[in-house]
Write an enzyme that holds these catalytic residues in place. Structure first.
Site, PDB file in Angstrom:
ATOM      1  N   ARG A 104      16.994   1.937   2.152  1.00  0.00           N
ATOM      2  CA  ARG A 104      16.685   1.017   0.917  1.00  0.00           C
ATOM      3  C   ARG A 104      17.797   0.966   0.725  1.00  0.00           C
ATOM      4  O   ARG A 104      19.151   0.662   0.702  1.00  0.00           O
ATOM      5  CB  ARG A 104      15.860   1.961  -0.231  1.00  0.00           C
ATOM      6  CG  ARG A 104      15.851   1.315  -1.264  1.00  0.00           C
ATOM      7  CD  ARG A 104      15.372   2.056  -2.618  1.00  0.00           C
ATOM      8  NE  ARG A 104      14.304   1.674  -1.986  1.00  0.00           N
ATOM      9  CZ  ARG A 104      13.023   2.685  -3.130  1.00  0.00           C
ATOM     10  NH1 ARG A 104      13.386   2.811  -4.416  1.00  0.00           N
ATOM     11  NH2 ARG A 104      11.448   1.949  -2.767  1.00  0.00           N
ATOM     12  N   HIS A 131       8.539  -5.205   0.736  1.00  0.00           N
ATOM     13  CA  HIS A 131       8.646  -2.913   0.798  1.00  0.00           C
ATOM     14  C   HIS A 131       7.575  -2.399   1.469  1.00  0.00           C
ATOM     15  O   HIS A 131       6.561  -2.384   0.628  1.00  0.00           O
ATOM     16  CB  HIS A 131       9.176  -3.122  -0.874  1.00  0.00           C
ATOM     17  CG  HIS A 131       8.074  -0.939  -1.363  1.00  0.00           C
ATOM     18  ND1 HIS A 131       9.140  -0.477  -0.421  1.00  0.00           N
ATOM     19  CD2 HIS A 131       7.892  -0.843  -2.047  1.00  0.00           C
ATOM     20  CE1 HIS A 131       9.389   0.588  -1.285  1.00  0.00           C
ATOM     21  NE2 HIS A 131       8.379   0.274  -1.835  1.00  0.00           N
ATOM     22  N   GLN A 134       5.378   1.103   0.833  1.00  0.00           N
ATOM     23  CA  GLN A 134       4.456   0.621  -0.201  1.00  0.00           C
ATOM     24  C   GLN A 134       3.148  -0.258   0.589  1.00  0.00           C
ATOM     25  O   GLN A 134       2.020   0.798   0.021  1.00  0.00           O
ATOM     26  CB  GLN A 134       5.108   0.021  -1.404  1.00  0.00           C
ATOM     27  CG  GLN A 134       3.958  -0.075  -2.409  1.00  0.00           C
ATOM     28  CD  GLN A 134       4.476   1.435  -3.124  1.00  0.00           C
ATOM     29  OE1 GLN A 134       4.965   1.735  -3.703  1.00  0.00           O
ATOM     30  NE2 GLN A 134       2.366   1.831  -3.002  1.00  0.00           N
ATOM     31  N   ASP A 219       4.081  -5.755 -10.354  1.00  0.00           N
ATOM     32  CA  ASP A 219       5.475  -5.124 -10.363  1.00  0.00           C
ATOM     33  C   ASP A 219       5.831  -5.103 -11.264  1.00  0.00           C
ATOM     34  O   ASP A 219       5.419  -6.547 -11.844  1.00  0.00           O
ATOM     35  CB  ASP A 219       6.016  -5.286  -8.870  1.00  0.00           C
ATOM     36  CG  ASP A 219       6.805  -4.853  -8.995  1.00  0.00           C
ATOM     37  OD1 ASP A 219       7.093  -4.199  -9.152  1.00  0.00           O
ATOM     38  OD2 ASP A 219       8.242  -5.454  -7.694  1.00  0.00           O
ATOM     39  N   CYS A 259       2.943  -1.114  -8.175  1.00  0.00           N
ATOM     40  CA  CYS A 259       4.032   0.442  -7.022  1.00  0.00           C
ATOM     41  C   CYS A 259       4.698   1.124  -7.298  1.00  0.00           C
ATOM     42  O   CYS A 259       4.709   2.695  -7.130  1.00  0.00           O
ATOM     43  CB  CYS A 259       4.927  -0.967  -5.738  1.00  0.00           C
ATOM     44  SG  CYS A 259       6.140  -1.065  -6.901  1.00  0.00           S
ATOM     45  N   ARG A 288       1.972   7.160  -0.365  1.00  0.00           N
ATOM     46  CA  ARG A 288       3.087   7.495   0.021  1.00  0.00           C
ATOM     47  C   ARG A 288       3.929   8.460   1.184  1.00  0.00           C
ATOM     48  O   ARG A 288       4.271   8.484   1.711  1.00  0.00           O
ATOM     49  CB  ARG A 288       4.469   7.056  -0.980  1.00  0.00           C
ATOM     50  CG  ARG A 288       4.406   5.481  -2.053  1.00  0.00           C
ATOM     51  CD  ARG A 288       4.349   4.539  -1.803  1.00  0.00           C
ATOM     52  NE  ARG A 288       5.615   4.070  -0.437  1.00  0.00           N
ATOM     53  CZ  ARG A 288       6.652   4.163  -1.094  1.00  0.00           C
ATOM     54  NH1 ARG A 288       6.776   3.749  -2.594  1.00  0.00           N
ATOM     55  NH2 ARG A 288       8.150   4.122  -0.281  1.00  0.00           N
TER      56      ARG A 288
HETATM   57  N1  NVA Z   1       9.828  -4.827  -6.769  1.00  0.00           N
HETATM   58  C1  NVA Z   1      10.968  -3.369  -7.690  1.00  0.00           C
HETATM   59  C2  NVA Z   1      10.394  -2.790  -6.574  1.00  0.00           C
HETATM   60  C3  NVA Z   1       9.765  -0.946  -7.014  1.00  0.00           C
HETATM   61  C4  NVA Z   1       9.878  -0.320  -6.157  1.00  0.00           C
HETATM   62  C5  NVA Z   1      12.357  -3.504  -7.017  1.00  0.00           C
HETATM   63  O1  NVA Z   1      12.702  -3.998  -6.413  1.00  0.00           O
HETATM   64  O2  NVA Z   1      12.874  -2.677  -7.787  1.00  0.00           O
HETATM   65  N1   CP Z   2       7.478   2.201  -5.964  1.00  0.00           N
HETATM   66  C1   CP Z   2       8.747   2.836  -5.184  1.00  0.00           C
HETATM   67  O1   CP Z   2       9.069   2.761  -3.284  1.00  0.00           O
HETATM   68  O2   CP Z   2       9.857   3.781  -6.013  1.00  0.00           O
HETATM   69  P1   CP Z   2      10.258   4.370  -5.818  1.00  0.00           P
HETATM   70  O3   CP Z   2      11.015   3.268  -6.642  1.00  0.00           O
HETATM   71  O4   CP Z   2      10.435   5.153  -7.122  1.00  0.00           O
HETATM   72  O5   CP Z   2      10.544   4.823  -4.464  1.00  0.00           O
END
Ligand code: NVA
Ligand code: CP
Length: 302
Positions: A104, A131, A134, A219, A259, A288
């Site tokens: 990540r 992502h 997800q 989101d 998500c 997930r």
């Molecule tokens: N768009 C959000 C998704 C988190 C799972 C982010 O990147 O923070």
């Molecule tokens: N939806 C998701 O990826 O959640 P986290 O940021 O908690 O991993």
């Protein structure tokens, strides 16, 4: 055989993606019935997190344990990654010691560079651009509740962000229509939109996007790394909340997905998020676990 990575949904063919979804559903059943065998015994997953996470970390780590393997949590503050060791060198070293790697991070180019130098499969656990893990869970959730997503209409309301980009890729790979409603200036990447052709329609009007849709999703307005823009975004996203009034314009039996983490009262009303006759967010989160187990088994040819 060449190493397979999962950096976007385009790294697997539509048939392979559907195979992963079927496998995720079967793994969920096996988990509930306690019949899962330790098929990944002695396999090690490296998990590199340069951003925060609850769902992704817990699901990958628990999933690996349930399959008989183990997982290592690596953060930049405790590894040489945070002290400037080149990504290329880190990829070569970590992939000589582990069997599969999840990352990540911020820029999507970082994960591409890492994958290029990795001897083992690399999974995108979120970048600024995509992502895809997800989306595996989200499609699994739709299939479990309503059957195949092929030919359905999905509405994305809000920011044209990493999740939105992965929904665009999903529309192509799983063959459904996607209507995206964003405030002016917050549209998804034009190249990614163009790649989807007429499967994807852009609008600035949430009601138009949701009209008769089978699934509505959103989101946060400000993603990780955009915290400083939170106040401005709250103003610019006025009118983009998904709530019962907006869902009333969708098709009968339309589902709501997010998500998570969610900001109640911003992109989604608290009432809708908690209305489990429409909102399937907890199933999405649980899936997930199952979808990523299926993905790891696929990439490790198990
Ligand atoms: N768009 C959000 C998704 C988190 C799972 C982010 O990147 O923070
Ligand atoms: N939806 C998701 O990826 O959640 P986290 O940021 O908690 O991993």
């Amino acid at each position: 055989m060449a190493v397979r990575h999962f950096l976007t949904l385009h790294d697997l063919s539509p048939a392979e993606l559907n195979q992963v979804i079927d496998s995720a559903i079967a793994l969920k059943k096996a988990h509930r019935e306690n019949t899962q065998q330790p098929v990944l015994a002695q396999k090690v997953l490296a998990m590199i997190f340069e951003k925060s996470s609850t769902r992704t970390r817990v699901s990958f780590e628990a999933g690996m344990a349930q399959l008989g393997g183990s997982a290592l949590f690596l953060s930049p503050t405790d590894t040489q990654l945070g002290r400037g060791e080149p990504i290329e060198d880190s990829a070569r070293v970590i992939s000589r010691m582990t069997d599969i790697i999840m990352i990540r991070t911020f820029g999507h180019d970082k994960i591409e560079t890492f994958a290029k130098h990795s001897a083992v499969p690399v999974i995108n656990a979120l970048t600024d651009s995509f992502h895809p893990c997800q989306l595996l869970a989200d499609v699994q959730t739709y299939v479990e509740h309503r059957g195949s997503i092929q030919g359905k209409t999905v509405a994305w309301i809000g920011d044209g962000n990493n999740m939105c980009h992965s929904w665009i890729n999903a529309a192509m790979q799983f063959d459904f229509k996607l209507r995206i409603a964003c405030p002016v200036g917050y549209e998804p990447d034009a190249t990614i939109v163009a790649s989807a052709g007429d499967r994807v329609v852009l609008t600035n009007d949430p009601a138009q996007a949701v009209n008769d849709a089978d699934l509505v999703t959103t989101d946060v307005f400000a993603s990780m790394g955009q915290e400083a823009e939170q106040a401005t975004r709250l103003e610019h996203f006025d009118g983009f909340q998904v709530n019962h009034a907006l869902m009333a314009k969708a098709a009968d039996k339309a589902l709501f997905m997010h998500c998570l983490p969610a900001h109640r009262g911003e992109e989604v009303s608290a009432e809708l998020l908690e209305d489990t006759s429409i909102s399937v967010v907890w199933d999405e989160a649980e899936n997930r676990l199952h979808a990523q187990k299926a993905l790891m088994l696929f990439l490790l040819n198990q």
